[in-house]
Design a protein around this motif. Structure first.
Motif, PDB file in Angstrom:
ATOM      1  N   ALA A  47       3.772  12.684  28.136  1.00  0.00           N
ATOM      2  CA  ALA A  47       4.014  12.033  26.851  1.00  0.00           C
ATOM      3  C   ALA A  47       4.662  10.683  27.008  1.00  0.00           C
ATOM      4  O   ALA A  47       4.547   9.817  26.154  1.00  0.00           O
ATOM      5  CB  ALA A  47       4.870  12.943  25.970  1.00  0.00           C
ATOM      6  N   ARG A  90      -7.078  13.684  24.426  1.00  0.00           N
ATOM      7  CA  ARG A  90      -5.903  13.249  23.664  1.00  0.00           C
ATOM      8  C   ARG A  90      -4.784  14.287  23.727  1.00  0.00           C
ATOM      9  O   ARG A  90      -3.611  13.937  23.904  1.00  0.00           O
ATOM     10  CB  ARG A  90      -6.297  13.008  22.209  1.00  0.00           C
ATOM     11  CG  ARG A  90      -6.866  11.641  21.931  1.00  0.00           C
ATOM     12  CD  ARG A  90      -6.928  11.386  20.449  1.00  0.00           C
ATOM     13  NE  ARG A  90      -7.147   9.974  20.190  1.00  0.00           N
ATOM     14  CZ  ARG A  90      -7.158   9.442  18.968  1.00  0.00           C
ATOM     15  NH1 ARG A  90      -6.945  10.218  17.912  1.00  0.00           N
ATOM     16  NH2 ARG A  90      -7.344   8.151  18.806  1.00  0.00           N
ATOM     17  N   ASP A  91      -5.133  15.533  23.572  1.00  0.00           N
ATOM     18  CA  ASP A  91      -4.105  16.572  23.587  1.00  0.00           C
ATOM     19  C   ASP A  91      -3.468  16.708  24.970  1.00  0.00           C
ATOM     20  O   ASP A  91      -2.272  17.014  25.080  1.00  0.00           O
ATOM     21  CB  ASP A  91      -4.717  17.910  23.162  1.00  0.00           C
ATOM     22  CG  ASP A  91      -5.102  17.921  21.689  1.00  0.00           C
ATOM     23  OD1 ASP A  91      -4.554  17.093  20.934  1.00  0.00           O
ATOM     24  OD2 ASP A  91      -5.959  18.746  21.297  1.00  0.00           O
ATOM     25  N   ALA A 119      -1.416  13.243  25.499  1.00  0.00           N
ATOM     26  CA  ALA A 119      -0.338  13.256  24.498  1.00  0.00           C
ATOM     27  C   ALA A 119       0.463  11.964  24.501  1.00  0.00           C
ATOM     28  O   ALA A 119       1.691  11.980  24.509  1.00  0.00           O
ATOM     29  CB  ALA A 119       0.581  14.459  24.733  1.00  0.00           C
ATOM     30  N   ARG A 120      -0.233  10.877  24.463  1.00  0.00           N
ATOM     31  CA  ARG A 120       0.440   9.564  24.454  1.00  0.00           C
ATOM     32  C   ARG A 120       0.719   9.139  23.023  1.00  0.00           C
ATOM     33  O   ARG A 120      -0.199   9.018  22.211  1.00  0.00           O
ATOM     34  CB  ARG A 120      -0.456   8.531  25.125  1.00  0.00           C
ATOM     35  CG  ARG A 120       0.189   7.170  25.298  1.00  0.00           C
ATOM     36  CD  ARG A 120      -0.830   6.176  25.841  1.00  0.00           C
ATOM     37  NE  ARG A 120      -0.200   5.110  26.584  1.00  0.00           N
ATOM     38  CZ  ARG A 120      -0.881   4.114  27.142  1.00  0.00           C
ATOM     39  NH1 ARG A 120      -2.197   4.064  27.042  1.00  0.00           N
ATOM     40  NH2 ARG A 120      -0.247   3.172  27.822  1.00  0.00           N
ATOM     41  N   PRO A 121       1.970   8.878  22.658  1.00  0.00           N
ATOM     42  CA  PRO A 121       2.281   8.458  21.283  1.00  0.00           C
ATOM     43  C   PRO A 121       1.686   7.085  20.978  1.00  0.00           C
ATOM     44  O   PRO A 121       1.413   6.292  21.874  1.00  0.00           O
ATOM     45  CB  PRO A 121       3.818   8.418  21.257  1.00  0.00           C
ATOM     46  CG  PRO A 121       4.256   9.198  22.449  1.00  0.00           C
ATOM     47  CD  PRO A 121       3.190   9.034  23.474  1.00  0.00           C
ATOM     48  N   ARG A 122       1.508   6.824  19.712  1.00  0.00           N
ATOM     49  CA  ARG A 122       1.068   5.498  19.289  1.00  0.00           C
ATOM     50  C   ARG A 122       2.091   4.453  19.735  1.00  0.00           C
ATOM     51  O   ARG A 122       3.296   4.724  19.789  1.00  0.00           O
ATOM     52  CB  ARG A 122       0.911   5.457  17.777  1.00  0.00           C
ATOM     53  CG  ARG A 122      -0.212   6.334  17.235  1.00  0.00           C
ATOM     54  CD  ARG A 122      -1.538   5.652  17.333  1.00  0.00           C
ATOM     55  NE  ARG A 122      -2.612   6.493  16.782  1.00  0.00           N
ATOM     56  CZ  ARG A 122      -3.860   6.077  16.582  1.00  0.00           C
ATOM     57  NH1 ARG A 122      -4.185   4.842  16.908  1.00  0.00           N
ATOM     58  NH2 ARG A 122      -4.770   6.901  16.099  1.00  0.00           N
ATOM     59  N   ASP A 160      -1.712  10.665  14.883  1.00  0.00           N
ATOM     60  CA  ASP A 160      -2.267  11.353  16.046  1.00  0.00           C
ATOM     61  C   ASP A 160      -1.925  10.588  17.321  1.00  0.00           C
ATOM     62  O   ASP A 160      -1.265   9.546  17.292  1.00  0.00           O
ATOM     63  CB  ASP A 160      -3.790  11.505  15.906  1.00  0.00           C
ATOM     64  CG  ASP A 160      -4.471  10.170  15.652  1.00  0.00           C
ATOM     65  OD1 ASP A 160      -3.782   9.199  15.322  1.00  0.00           O
ATOM     66  OD2 ASP A 160      -5.712  10.102  15.787  1.00  0.00           O
ATOM     67  N   TYR A 161      -2.380  11.108  18.451  1.00  0.00           N
ATOM     68  CA  TYR A 161      -2.094  10.474  19.730  1.00  0.00           C
ATOM     69  C   TYR A 161      -2.962   9.229  19.926  1.00  0.00           C
ATOM     70  O   TYR A 161      -3.964   9.033  19.235  1.00  0.00           O
ATOM     71  CB  TYR A 161      -2.310  11.463  20.873  1.00  0.00           C
ATOM     72  CG  TYR A 161      -1.312  12.594  20.885  1.00  0.00           C
ATOM     73  CD1 TYR A 161       0.065  12.337  20.894  1.00  0.00           C
ATOM     74  CD2 TYR A 161      -1.737  13.928  20.892  1.00  0.00           C
ATOM     75  CE1 TYR A 161       0.978  13.378  20.902  1.00  0.00           C
ATOM     76  CE2 TYR A 161      -0.827  14.971  20.910  1.00  0.00           C
ATOM     77  CZ  TYR A 161       0.533  14.695  20.915  1.00  0.00           C
ATOM     78  OH  TYR A 161       1.447  15.716  20.920  1.00  0.00           O
ATOM     79  N   SER A 162      -2.554   8.431  20.910  1.00  0.00           N
ATOM     80  CA  SER A 162      -3.128   7.105  21.072  1.00  0.00           C
ATOM     81  C   SER A 162      -4.251   7.031  22.097  1.00  0.00           C
ATOM     82  O   SER A 162      -5.203   6.268  21.919  1.00  0.00           O
ATOM     83  CB  SER A 162      -2.009   6.127  21.473  1.00  0.00           C
ATOM     84  OG  SER A 162      -2.482   4.809  21.564  1.00  0.00           O
ATOM     85  N   ASP A 166      -5.619   2.206  26.084  1.00  0.00           N
ATOM     86  CA  ASP A 166      -6.283   3.134  25.172  1.00  0.00           C
ATOM     87  C   ASP A 166      -7.710   2.667  24.889  1.00  0.00           C
ATOM     88  O   ASP A 166      -8.654   3.462  24.846  1.00  0.00           O
ATOM     89  CB  ASP A 166      -5.532   3.231  23.841  1.00  0.00           C
ATOM     90  CG  ASP A 166      -4.128   3.769  23.990  1.00  0.00           C
ATOM     91  OD1 ASP A 166      -3.858   4.439  24.994  1.00  0.00           O
ATOM     92  OD2 ASP A 166      -3.304   3.510  23.091  1.00  0.00           O
TER      93      ASP A 166
END
Length: 240
Positions: free
Chosen positions: A2, A89-90, A93-96, A113-115, A163
C-alpha cells in the motif's frame, strides 16, 4: 504494497508534481475543459474513431471480414483489460496520489478506489491498439489520443505517471497478445454475418457488395478478348 509511493522524493512523484503543477497555473476554464476531456472526452473520441474506421472498412471492396473482426476485437479487448485490472488493483492497493500528497490540485472529486493501474489509460490504449490491428492510420491516431488521455489523468491529479504507464502496458498486452486468438475466433463469425441479407450490412455496405459482384475478372476479360473476333473478320481475311 500500500505504501508503493506514499512518501519520499522519487521520479514518479516529481513528475506528478510537475504535470499537475500546470493545472495550478492554468485558467479555471482550461482546467474545466481538461476535466471533461480527461474523464469523458478522449474516451468518447476513441470510440468515435472506432466507428469511423468501421464505416471505412465496410465500404472497402474485397474481403472486409478480417478488418471488421479486428475492429470488433478492440472494444472486447478494452472490456477484458478492465476485468484483468480488478485483481491487479486489489493486489497492489496503491492509494490515489492526492491521499498521500495533499498539495495536489485535484480536478475530479469522488475517486475512492485504488490508483494502480489507470482504467482510463488501459481502456483507451486497448481500443487504440485493437484499432491499429484493424487499420494502421486510424490506429496511430487512436494511440495518440490514448497518450493524451494518460497525460490528462496525471494533470487532473488522480493518477501517478506509473499508473498511466501500467495502464498502457496492460491495454497493449491484452489487445496485442490475444489478437491472433481473437481473429481466429471472430473472423468466421463476421464472415457468417456478412452473408446474411440484413445483418450483412454490418460487415459490408451495399455499394461495396455490389461492386465486388459486378466487377469483371481481368483474366476472364482477356481470355474473351482473345477468343472473340468482330463479325465479318474471317471474310476480310480471305479477301486479303
Amino acid at each position: 504494497m500500500a505504501g508503493l509511493a506514499a512518501s519520499g522524493s522519487n521520479p514518479d512523484v516529481d513528475l506528478l508534481y510537475d504535470i499537475n503543477g500546470l493545472a495550478k497555473d492554468a485558467p479555471h476554464w482550461f482546467d474545466r475543459v481538461m476535466e471533461f476531456v480527461g474523464e469523458y472526452g478522449l474516451l468518447l473520441a476513441v470510440v468515435l474513431l472506432v466507428l469511423a474506421c468501421w464505416w471505412s472498412l465496410r465500404r472497402r471492396a474485397g474481403d472486409a471480414a478480417p478488418g471488421v473482426a479486428a475492429l470488433l476485437w478492440a472494444p472486447l479487448a478494452a472490456a477484458l483489460a478492465v476485468v484483468v485490472n480488478v485483481p491487479i488493483r486489489d493486489f497492489v492497493a496503491r492509494p490515489r496520489p492526492f491521499r498521500d500528497h495533499p498539495g495536489l490540485d485535484v480536478l475530479v472529486s469522488g475517486k475512492t478506489d485504488y490508483s494502480f493501474v489507470s482504467d482510463h489509460a488501459a481502456v483507451t490504449m486497448a481500443l487504440a491498439v485493437g484499432l491499429f490491428v484493424a487499420h494502421r492510420r486510424f490506429g496511430l491516431v487512436g494511440i495518440g489520443l490514448a497518450l493524451l488521455e494518460g497525460f490528462c489523468r496525471v494533470y487532473m491529479g488522480v493518477h501517478y505517471p506509473t499508473d498511466v504507464v501500467g495502464g498502457f502496458a496492460l491495454g497493449t498486452a491484452v489487445a496485442l497478445l490475444l489478437s491472433p486468438l481473437a481473429m481466429a475466433l471472430l473472423t468466421p463469425v463476421v464472415r457468417t454475418v456478412g452473408r446474411s441479407p440484413r445483418a450483412g450490412r454490418l460487415v459490408r455496405s451495399r455499394s461495396a457488395a455490389g461492386s465486388s459482384r459486378t466487377e469483371p475478372d481481368p483474366s476472364a476479360r482477356g481470355a474473351r478478348s482473345g477468343r472473340e473476333r468482330p463479325v465479318g473478320a474471317e471474310e476480310r481475311d480471305l479477301a486479303a
